[in-house]
Design an enzyme around this catalytic site. Structure first.
Site, PDB file in Angstrom:
ATOM      1  N   ASN A  29      -0.187  10.652   5.995  1.00 45.71           N
ATOM      2  CA  ASN A  29      -1.440  10.236   6.612  1.00 45.71           C
ATOM      3  C   ASN A  29      -2.495  11.343   6.660  1.00 45.71           C
ATOM      4  OD1 ASN A  29      -1.255   7.323   7.711  1.00 45.71           O
ATOM      5  ND2 ASN A  29       0.752   8.224   8.078  1.00 45.71           N
ATOM      6  N   THR A  78       0.865  -1.185   0.000  1.00 44.97           N
ATOM      7  CA  THR A  78       0.000   0.000   0.000  1.00 44.97           C
ATOM      8  C   THR A  78       0.903   1.237   0.000  1.00 44.97           C
ATOM      9  OG1 THR A  78      -0.261  -0.289   2.400  1.00 44.97           O
ATOM     10  CG2 THR A  78      -2.063  -1.050   0.990  1.00 44.97           C
ATOM     11  N   THR A 110      -0.856  -2.393  10.428  1.00 39.30           N
ATOM     12  CA  THR A 110      -1.356  -2.783   9.088  1.00 39.30           C
ATOM     13  C   THR A 110      -0.249  -3.537   8.463  1.00 39.30           C
ATOM     14  OG1 THR A 110      -2.800  -0.993   8.674  1.00 39.30           O
ATOM     15  CG2 THR A 110      -2.183  -2.074   6.782  1.00 39.30           C
ATOM     16  N   GLU A 114       6.303   4.690   7.285  1.00 38.88           N
ATOM     17  CA  GLU A 114       5.886   5.862   6.512  1.00 38.88           C
ATOM     18  C   GLU A 114       6.694   7.096   6.909  1.00 38.88           C
ATOM     19  OE1 GLU A 114       1.276   4.552   5.618  1.00 38.88           O
ATOM     20  OE2 GLU A 114       1.697   5.872   7.312  1.00 38.88           O
TER      21      GLU A 114
END
Length: 406
Positions: A401, A156, A193, A279
């Site tokens: 995000n 992702t 995740t 991230e």
């Protein structure tokens, strides 16, 4: 077991490394057009299967379906999509997850219950089933012994695919464990995740497979944190098809121990790859807590430090603020005496017995500016130890995000 057993890890492997497995990855327009976003793993033989799932009370529909299918018996395949989590989608979402298993089964000539289902992506949106079904058909027609497109398709916000393999050599025979994983955000101890899929040609009983999977998860995926969020879709699943000519693993002993060791080594590699790819991250951070009274105390302390936003921000700024480390251990729930703790940033000791030492700020900044940073806390309260991994908290994390859905 008279033969010497050797365990060898290689980063170049993937889910098609063990004998009898194929995989594929295709673009089904679930994410951005042209991006690979669906994957399929297929075994030529029925597999014992085991899985570990998120501890979040909010769990996605695919987890329900996969639990049911593993409980029902052997598996032969796993169908995975990225771009849509199929979480918080009610009865329609559950029906869609079952449809994914059914359609994959039809395409492969299997029963629906022989197919596990996994999804990752945005929460609260119904699946685009026309595209999903078309993607499953493409997946079934493009299976091969090359597993790397499958690893790319489950990504992702990941920047890189995450794969590897371990080989166990027993005399002239060999057992292989291959894997692929994804994860970059919503990463926190007790899974995150993150999805991880393992294949092995070992002949191993289902109870021992479950035991090894739980142990490997405990010291790997349950010891990483990027941002403190635990997802609705986390799953680590292993398929064992028994095609290896090596002896069967039907009881605990040297061969089981070697299998568990290999699975742990592979899992730690993938967990660290997830933390490194956090991230917006610029650094992989490892926290080693030693001298704890119990392993549970060590794990509590290591997980809490690696999850601290203050600590992660200090690492981003290369600020040698060791007090944030001791502070986090203090609220971790671990049993220790603050007046005995030693803290190290890399090879620089910054605190002894809970109090500051003189140290070179310049050298500390140099250590904390490296791509990989190791923090050590010695509680001097016993012999137990644990390691946790994470990353720094950066401006880029907030940017990613803040507009994830747009």
């Amino acid at each position: 077991m008279k033969d010497t057993i050797t365990v060898t890890f290689q980063e170049t492997g993937n889910v098609t490394s063990p004998s009898g497995f194929q995989a594929s990855g295709v673009a089904a327009a679930i994410k951005k057009p042209g991006r690979l976003d669906m994957a399929l793993i297929y075994s030529e033989k029925p597999c014992n299967a085991a899985a570990v799932y998120t501890t979040n009370k909010v769990q996605a529909a695919p987890l329900t379906v996969t639990r049911e299918h593993i409980a029902a018996g052997a598996l032969r395949a796993v169908v995975i999509n990225a771009g849509n989590a199929n979480a918080c989608t009610g009865e329609q979402g559950l029906e869609n997850a079952r449809t994914m298993a059914t359609k994959a089964g039809i395409a492969l000539g299997l029963k629906a219950q022989e197919v596990a289902v996994s999804s990752t992506g945005v929460i609260g949106q119904q699946m685009p089933m026309e595209r999903i079904v078309a993607g499953i058909e493409k997946l079934s027609q493009s299976l091969s012994n090359e597993g790397y497109q499958a690893a790319e398709a489950i990504m992702t916000t990941d920047l890189v695919p995450k794969t590897g393999k371990v080989e166990l050599s027993i005399g002239e025979q060999k057992i292989t464990i291959g894997a692929m994983a994804k994860g970059s955000g919503m990463i926190h101890p007790n899974m995150a995740t993150m999805l991880a899929f393992y294949t092995t040609d070992a002949k191993i009983s289902k109870p021992l497979l479950e035991k090894a999977m739980k142990k490997a998860t405990k010291v790997s995926y349950n010891m990483i944190s990027v941002d403190g969020d635990t997802s609705t879709n986390d799953m680590a699943l292993i398929l064992a098809n028994g095609t290896s000519l090596a002896p069967a693993i039907e009881a605990e002993g040297p061969l089981y121990d070697a299998f568990e060791k290999g699975l742990i080594e592979l899992s730690v590699h993938l967990a660290k790859a997830i933390a490194r790819d956090g991230e917006g991250a610029t650094k992989l951070v490892g926290v080693h807590v030693k001298g704890a009274k119990t392993e549970e105390d060590a794990q509590k302390a290591a997980r809490t430090v690696i999850s601290s936003s203050l600590f992660k921000s200090a690492i981003f700024g290369a600020d040698a603020n060791w007090g944030r480390i001791l502070c986090a251990i203090g609220y971790s729930g671990a049993d220790f005496d603050p007046s005995t703790v030693d803290i190290y940033l890399g090879d620089i000791q910054t605190a002894r017995d809970g109090e500051a030492l003189d140290f070179s700020e310049e050298k500390a900044v140099s250590i904390l500016s490296q791509r990989e940073v190791t923090i050590t806390a010695d509680l001097k309260n016993g012999q137990a130890e644990a390691r946790a991994w994470g990353c720094d908290l950066t401006y880029e994390y907030v940017k990613i995000n803040a507009d994830y859905r747009t």
